[in-house]
Design an enzyme around this catalytic site. Structure first.
Site: not given
Ligand code: OSB
Ligand code: MG
Length: 371
Positions: A263, A214, A291, A136, A189, A164, A239, A162
């Site tokens: 999660k 997401e 995660g 991610s 996401d 953001k 999520d 993934k």
């Molecule tokens: O939305 O999945 C999420 C990290 C912090 C807050 C929200 C999210 C995330 C991640 C990190 O996407 C995923 C990871 O642990 O690498």
């Molecule tokens: Mg997410």
């Protein structure tokens, strides 16, 4: 089992690379490590991976500390339990506060598995010997930096990327990534940064063969997501909106999503995570393991749950070297060729390195049963 001691450790680790979502930017993380000890000398560890701010969900590190210290720990200390259902029954009156509950529950699963000398994945019903690992990646102000990072993780063997996204960092970024990497499994996401008024923008993402989008809409919504899904080809994955197996059922029944991010923290622990998995598996709905940048303790629990058969999509659980120069467990959790081996030693399969934990601890509290 009976817990006769619970220790909370607030531990701060620097990230190797800052992480930006549509709502926050992080350079280091502070997680609460929960150590439980039973009356017959078994020790278990859990991790409360809440962000420090209430921008992903309403909890913060300090609300987790408060709920663990003043409610959850006193409710379980000295009580007898033999199953995790009985353990969680001790604090069934506590509403919400999933990250706090998950930290304690995870420690109890670890203790339960160690007391039976079995690996955690076996107690959970895992069937995989390795889990498929994706990465991610946070929002990067400079797309070239993002493209370099993607190249680096693909070279390391990771199976999917993934990204953001958020308003102003969406269609053009995804287009650039697709041009550079036409065939990689790719998903995005939004961390709830859009509304139904953004339908036209989100529809443009249909052109890029994404695995899923997401959480495009509000953190507490499933109704508008159903309307959005009806107008998109790309599957929506929820999520933030899913806190329980009941939420998952309602979202799927409404057509609010076609995939669910499981999660452990957001679901209040491994038991509810397993329930969501089991339900999705029965319905033929794909799931993957999300995660929260967990340290090694929480990461090991993610690996264990992701070994269940319904986790058919690569998750966000990467090797800890993606996040931390030195993690606080041994052995370190590493991805090789885009897969993480599911450990077979008792409990979560990792041992906390207590010196390393102590060196990064900001605050600690130890609780015992009330006399
Ligand atoms: O939305 O999945 C999420 C990290 C912090 C807050 C929200 C999210 C995330 C991640 C990190 O996407 C995923 C990871 O642990 O690498
Ligand atoms: Mg997410």
């Amino acid at each position: 089992m009976r817990l006769d001691q619970i220790t909370l450790n607030l531990v701060r680790l620097p990230l190797v690379h800052p992480f930006q979502t549509s709502s926050s930017r992080k350079e280091h993380l502070e997680h609460i490590l929960v150590r439980v000890a039973t009356d017959d000398g078994v020790v278990g560890w859990g991790e409360c991976a809440s962000p420090a701010d209430p921008f992903y969900c309403p909890e913060t590190t300090e609300t987790c500390w408060h709920i663990l210290h003043d409610f959850l720990a006193p409710m379980v200390l000295g009580r007898k339990w033999t199953t995790i259902e009985e353990l969680t029954g001790c604090y069934r009156l506590v509403k919400g506060n999933a990250f706090a509950r998950a930290g304690l529950e995870m420690a109890c699963w670890d203790a339960l598995a160690r007391s039976q000398e079995k690996p955690l994945h076996e107690l959970l019903g895992g069937t995989r010997t390795e889990i498929l690992s994706g990465v991610s990646l946070g929002i990067e102000p400079d797309v070239e930096v993002l493209l370099d990072r993607i190249g680096q993780f693909l070279d390391e063997g990771y199976r999917r990327i993934k990204l953001k996204i958020g308003p102003g960092h969406d269609v053009d970024v995804v287009r650039r990534v697709r041009q550079r990497c036409p065939a990689i499994p790719l998903q995005v996401d939004a961390n709830s940064a859009y509304t139904l008024a953004d339908l036209a923008t989100l529809k443009q993402l249909d052109a890029f063969d994404l695995l899923l989008i997401e959480q495009p809409l509000a953190h507490d919504d499933i109704i508008d997501h159903a309307r959005l899904q009806a107008g998109l080809m790309t599957p929506i994955c929820l999520d933030e909106s899913i806190h329980s197996a009941a939420d998952a059922r309602k979202a799927l029944d409404l057509g609010a999503c076609r995939v669910i991010n499981i999660k452990v923290s957001r679901l209040g622990g491994l038991l509810e995570a397993k329930r969501v998995h089991d339900q999705c598996h029965t319905r033929g709905v794909p799931v993957w393991c999300g995660g929260m940048h967990e340290f090694g303790i929480g990461r090991a629990a993610n690996v264990a749950i992701a070994s269940l058969p319904g986790f058919t999509l690569p998750g966000d659980v990467s090797g800890s070297d993606k996040y931390y120069r030195r993690d606080i467990v041994d052995p370190p959790i590493l991805a090789v060729g885009g897969a993480i081996a599911v450990p077979d030693s008792p409990g979560s399969g990792v041992e906390p390195v207590e010196d390393e934990i102590r060196a990064h601890t900001l605050r600690t509290a130890t609780l015992h049963p009330k006399a």
